[in-house]
Design a protein around this motif. Structure first.
Motif, mmCIF file in Angstrom:
data_model
loop_
_atom_site.group_PDB
_atom_site.id
_atom_site.type_symbol
_atom_site.label_atom_id
_atom_site.label_comp_id
_atom_site.label_asym_id
_atom_site.label_seq_id
_atom_site.Cartn_x
_atom_site.Cartn_y
_atom_site.Cartn_z
ATOM 1 N N VAL A 236 -8.939 6.527 -14.230
ATOM 2 C CA VAL A 236 -9.701 5.370 -13.749
ATOM 3 C C VAL A 236 -8.761 4.309 -13.202
ATOM 4 O O VAL A 236 -9.012 3.701 -12.158
ATOM 5 N N LEU A 237 -7.648 4.070 -13.893
ATOM 6 C CA LEU A 237 -6.679 3.082 -13.428
ATOM 7 C C LEU A 237 -6.083 3.487 -12.083
ATOM 8 O O LEU A 237 -5.886 2.648 -11.198
ATOM 9 N N HIS A 238 -5.791 4.768 -11.912
ATOM 10 C CA HIS A 238 -5.280 5.249 -10.627
ATOM 11 C C HIS A 238 -6.321 5.045 -9.527
ATOM 12 O O HIS A 238 -5.974 4.687 -8.393
ATOM 13 N N LEU A 239 -7.565 5.285 -9.863
ATOM 14 C CA LEU A 239 -8.645 5.094 -8.898
ATOM 15 C C LEU A 239 -8.746 3.624 -8.490
ATOM 16 O O LEU A 239 -8.866 3.293 -7.300
ATOM 17 N N GLN A 240 -8.690 2.727 -9.475
ATOM 18 C CA GLN A 240 -8.741 1.296 -9.182
ATOM 19 C C GLN A 240 -7.544 0.860 -8.343
ATOM 20 O O GLN A 240 -7.677 0.042 -7.424
ATOM 21 N N THR A 241 -6.378 1.436 -8.639
ATOM 22 C CA THR A 241 -5.179 1.109 -7.869
ATOM 23 C C THR A 241 -5.338 1.525 -6.417
ATOM 24 O O THR A 241 -5.017 0.766 -5.488
ATOM 25 N N ARG A 242 -5.850 2.718 -6.204
ATOM 26 C CA ARG A 242 -6.038 3.206 -4.833
ATOM 27 C C ARG A 242 -7.033 2.325 -4.075
ATOM 28 O O ARG A 242 -6.833 2.003 -2.898
ATOM 29 N N LEU A 243 -8.112 1.936 -4.740
ATOM 30 C CA LEU A 243 -9.105 1.068 -4.091
ATOM 31 C C LEU A 243 -8.493 -0.286 -3.732
ATOM 32 O O LEU A 243 -8.792 -0.851 -2.673
ATOM 33 N N THR A 244 -7.639 -0.802 -4.602
ATOM 34 C CA THR A 244 -6.978 -2.075 -4.314
ATOM 35 C C THR A 244 -6.124 -1.958 -3.059
ATOM 36 O O THR A 244 -6.114 -2.854 -2.202
ATOM 37 N N PHE A 245 -5.407 -0.844 -2.912
ATOM 38 C CA PHE A 245 -4.590 -0.634 -1.724
ATOM 39 C C PHE A 245 -5.461 -0.482 -0.472
ATOM 40 O O PHE A 245 -5.138 -1.031 0.592
ATOM 41 N N LEU A 246 -6.547 0.259 -0.577
ATOM 42 C CA LEU A 246 -7.426 0.424 0.572
ATOM 43 C C LEU A 246 -8.024 -0.911 0.989
ATOM 44 O O LEU A 246 -8.164 -1.200 2.182
ATOM 45 N N ASN A 247 -8.382 -1.728 0.015
ATOM 46 C CA ASN A 247 -8.916 -3.058 0.327
ATOM 47 C C ASN A 247 -7.878 -3.910 1.053
ATOM 48 O O ASN A 247 -8.185 -4.614 2.021
ATOM 49 N N ALA A 248 -6.635 -3.842 0.579
ATOM 50 C CA ALA A 248 -5.567 -4.611 1.216
ATOM 51 C C ALA A 248 -5.319 -4.128 2.638
ATOM 52 O O ALA A 248 -5.103 -4.930 3.559
ATOM 53 N N ALA A 249 -5.350 -2.805 2.824
ATOM 54 C CA ALA A 249 -5.143 -2.252 4.160
ATOM 55 C C ALA A 249 -6.253 -2.683 5.106
ATOM 56 O O ALA A 249 -6.007 -3.039 6.266
ATOM 57 N N LEU A 250 -7.497 -2.663 4.620
ATOM 58 C CA LEU A 250 -8.631 -3.062 5.450
ATOM 59 C C LEU A 250 -8.533 -4.537 5.825
ATOM 60 O O LEU A 250 -8.799 -4.918 6.962
ATOM 61 N N LYS A 251 -8.111 -5.370 4.887
ATOM 62 C CA LYS A 251 -7.978 -6.793 5.159
ATOM 63 C C LYS A 251 -6.886 -7.045 6.194
ATOM 64 O O LYS A 251 -7.010 -7.898 7.071
ATOM 65 N N ALA A 252 -5.800 -6.265 6.112
ATOM 66 C CA ALA A 252 -4.702 -6.427 7.059
ATOM 67 C C ALA A 252 -5.113 -6.050 8.476
ATOM 68 O O ALA A 252 -4.591 -6.600 9.453
ATOM 69 N N GLU A 253 -6.064 -5.122 8.585
ATOM 70 C CA GLU A 253 -6.513 -4.671 9.899
ATOM 71 C C GLU A 253 -7.492 -5.631 10.552
ATOM 72 O O GLU A 253 -7.704 -5.594 11.758
ATOM 73 N N GLN A 254 -8.131 -6.500 9.758
ATOM 74 C CA GLN A 254 -9.187 -7.374 10.263
ATOM 75 C C GLN A 254 -8.693 -8.812 10.319
ATOM 76 O O GLN A 254 -7.960 -9.279 9.445
ATOM 77 N N LYS A 255 -9.108 -9.526 11.323
ATOM 78 C CA LYS A 255 -8.617 -10.889 11.540
ATOM 79 C C LYS A 255 -9.466 -11.938 10.837
ATOM 80 O O LYS A 255 -9.047 -13.071 10.679
ATOM 81 N N ASP A 256 -10.717 -11.576 10.460
ATOM 82 C CA ASP A 256 -11.567 -12.556 9.792
ATOM 83 C C ASP A 256 -11.431 -12.392 8.288
ATOM 84 O O ASP A 256 -10.497 -11.788 7.787
ATOM 85 N N GLU A 257 -12.384 -12.898 7.542
ATOM 86 C CA GLU A 257 -12.299 -12.880 6.081
ATOM 87 C C GLU A 257 -12.778 -11.578 5.464
ATOM 88 O O GLU A 257 -12.729 -11.413 4.259
ATOM 89 N N LYS A 258 -13.285 -10.648 6.291
ATOM 90 C CA LYS A 258 -13.741 -9.375 5.738
ATOM 91 C C LYS A 258 -12.566 -8.624 5.106
ATOM 92 O O LYS A 258 -11.434 -8.728 5.550
ATOM 93 N N GLY A 259 -12.860 -7.851 4.112
ATOM 94 C CA GLY A 259 -11.833 -7.063 3.443
ATOM 95 C C GLY A 259 -11.357 -7.661 2.144
ATOM 96 O O GLY A 259 -10.614 -7.034 1.405
ATOM 97 N N ASP A 260 -11.782 -8.897 1.864
ATOM 98 C CA ASP A 260 -11.399 -9.532 0.605
ATOM 99 C C ASP A 260 -12.383 -9.101 -0.476
ATOM 100 O O ASP A 260 -13.173 -9.891 -0.978
#
Length: 600
Positions: A236-260
């Motif tokens: 479960v912790l590994h899963l949460q870690t991966r989701l945190t990284f995916l969220n960060a990657a998505l936020k980096a790709e978008q210029k607005d507030e989406k992805g937070d």
């Protein structure tokens, strides 16, 4: 992302320390501290890693990450204790459901004494309080209910407890059960739940007509991942870690507030835990996220072939789902109403397993037949000879799978249909069947591209799930050894059947077995002919599970007291063989088949 994907721990450390500085109140702060500690260690900054470790332990001493850093065995202990508590709680809950309130109360007391401070304490206290409500005076019940609230349970439990306390405040008194009343309640419960197949089907059809969910794509949404029941804490912790990284990657790709987006873990109901990602302003935003996360192979590997579900859901529908506690009903609604291609919806939501994202279904491509056997348990050379004898024109190769298994590969046996016809020929070969008996072997067909993926990733469990969904379920018959009208297939679902004269009271018989059964089994009655009925216990995934139940039941003579003066039979049987037996009225023929393949 920098830590795992790009292998840049220094850059990752900069990102994590910046996050800690900017968002000290974040719900993910303990996870980020832990990741920063790992990044510092990988970057060779031992002093900074130690500082981060000390801060995490000092600021969040009760967090799993802090405890895990102090005790390397912590997560193993947590998993072991949780499994024990979960088992004991399931037993107590089953007793409560079957109106054994005294026994359920005693089991709850045992859990609280043996595992004080368990993460399931609020659930155990709630079940304990509900037993006390039905057994003891109102003052004792009030004390027990307030103890539940003091344990800070889920909002759903709080609502129920507050409702009971409010009703007691205005003078309502719970019904108290003595031993006689509990016995009567159990009998009435068994009669109320007793339905024949036709009646049950009619009830389900009527219920299905009224769908409680509504489509509103402009409402606020969240994405939900329902976790496998036996998923370990570290997974479960590994899963949460991966989701945190995916969220960060998505936020980096978008210029607005989406992805937070925030990831939180929540127990929706008994034995159903979810990761919830939010907020999404509407379904369109949630769909973009869902379609990305649902196919992420790194994330999917954490499920290791186990059952999971992932979907988007509006806040309104999420409240309905928590109330109804029927995930599959919502997933069916979601697939039907949110996807133009239903097959794609089944894949995205996880109904075809993680393997659907790893392996590709190509019915017209060339297939190989594979026999995978454990080292030194099967004579591979003899197996190759037997396979060659079935069709001498096919070439054979030997492959190594891992340090436990080796494979005999029959090359280019044809398309999906042709390869499955070849598999049927192999599986009906008595000598091959006898040589494989008692071993953990695998037999399947596979395209050459999928075979390459299987050998590279060594994920046989995922492939067998893919094979079952896309190959075996499309076949008209079971894969196994044919003998007359019946087929011996040990890996398919089985039933326990009690064949008896219909002069016996079916309600009493059903009640006896329901009290004996463990959770997840269903008891029903099927008419066999004008003189006999079959009591059927369903819920066994394969022959092995059903035989364990069969042996336990046969050894418990109390189950058969009501049948002492009549002629009856008990056996296990696969679903398709049961249909054949009932249709052709071949009970005696099946008993011979059962003796030959199950008992000898």
């Amino acid at each position: 992302m920098y830590l795992y994907k790009f292998n840049d721990p220094e850059k990752a450390l900069d990102c994590f320390t910046a996050f800690i500085s900017r968002f000290p109140e974040s719900g993910n702060i303990t996870l980020v501290y832990y990741l920063a500690y790992e990044a510092a260690g990988k970057a060779g900054k031992a002093s900074q890693a130690e500082t981060l470790k000390d801060e995490l332990i000092r600021k969040f001493p009760d967090s799993d990450y802090a405890k895990g850093l102090q005790d390397p065995e912590y997560f193993k202990k947590v998993d072991s204790d949780l499994r024990t508590v979960d088992r004991m709680y399931a037993e107590a809950y089953e007793l409560y459901q079957n109106v054994y309130y005294k026994e359920a109360l005693a089991r709850c007391e045992d859990i609280l004494q043996q595992f004080p401070g368990s993460k399931m304490s609020s659930y155990v206290l709630f079940l304990r309080a509900m037993c006390i409500v039905n057994l003891q005076p109102a003052d004792e019940a009030r004390i027990a209910l307030n103890e539940v609230l003091a344990a800070q349970p889920t909002k759903r439990i709080q609502t129920v407890v507050n409702g009971i306390l409010a009703s007691m405040d205005v003078g309502d008194k719970p019904v108290l059960y003595a031993d006689a009343e509990m016995y009567d309640a159990r009998y009435l419960k068994s009669v109320r739940n007793w339905t024949f197949d036709e009646e049950k089907h009619a009830e389900n059809t009527e219920e299905d007509r009224e769908n409680p969910y509504k489509v509103n794509k402009e409402e606020e949404y969240c994405v939900v991942i329902l976790l496998p029941e036996d998923m370990k804490t570290m997974q479960v912790l590994h899963l949460q870690t991966r989701l945190t990284f995916l969220n960060a990657a998505l936020k980096a790709e978008q210029k607005d507030e989406k992805g937070d987006y925030q990831v939180k873990k929540e127990d929706l109901w008994y034995k159903t835990t979810a990761l919830q990602i939010e907020p999404f302003a509407n379904y369109g935003e949630a769909a973009v996220y869902l379609n990305r996360v649902a196919v992420d192979k790194t994330l999917l590997k954490n499920f290791k072939g186990a059952r999971y579900r992932i979907f988007a859901i509006s806040k309104t529908n999420f409240s309905v789902l928590k109330r109804l506690k029927n995930a599959e009903q919502y997933v069916d609604f979601f697939v039907t109403n949110y996807f133009d291609d239903r097959g794609q919806g089944e894949i995205i939501t996880g109904r075809q397993g993680a393997a659907a994202h790893l392996f590709k279904y190509e019915a017209d491509e060339k297939h190989d037949f594979v026999l995978m056997v454990p080292y030194r348990q099967v004579n591979v050379k003899k197996m190759a000879e037997l396979l060659h004898g079935i069709e001498p024109a096919f070439a054979l190769e030997k492959e190594t799978y891992d340090d436990r298994y080796e494979m005999v590969v029959v090359k280019n046996v044809g398309t999906q249909v042709q390869s499955m016809e070849y598999l049927q020929l192999v599986s009906r070969n008595k000598e091959i069947f006898d040589r494989l008996s008692g071993t953990s072997s695998y037999m399947f067909t596979i395209t050459q591209s999928n075979l390459g993926i299987l050998l590279e990733n060594q994920n046989i469990e995922e492939y067998m799930k893919f094979f079952d969904d896309n190959y075996q379920r499309n076949q008209s018959g079971e894969v196994g050894v044919g003998d007359g009208d019946f087929v011996y297939a040990k890996s398919v679902a089985h039933k326990f059947v009690l064949f008896y004269p219909n002069t016996i009271d079916p309600f009493k018989l059903k009640t006896t077995f329901e009290e004996f059964n463990f959770a997840g089994l269903m008891v029903n009655n099927v008419k066999y002919d004008d003189e006999h009925d079959c009591m059927v216990v369903s819920g066994f995934r394969n022959k092995e599970e059903a035989m364990r139940y069969f042996q336990t039941a046969v050894d418990n003579r109390k189950l058969f007291r009501s049948l002492r003066n009549v002629d009856y039979r008990n056996f296990i049987i696969s679903d398709s063989n049961f249909d054949t037996m009932c249709e052709k009225k071949e009970i005696e023929q099946y008993l011979q088949f059962f003796k030959k393949y199950y008992l000898e």
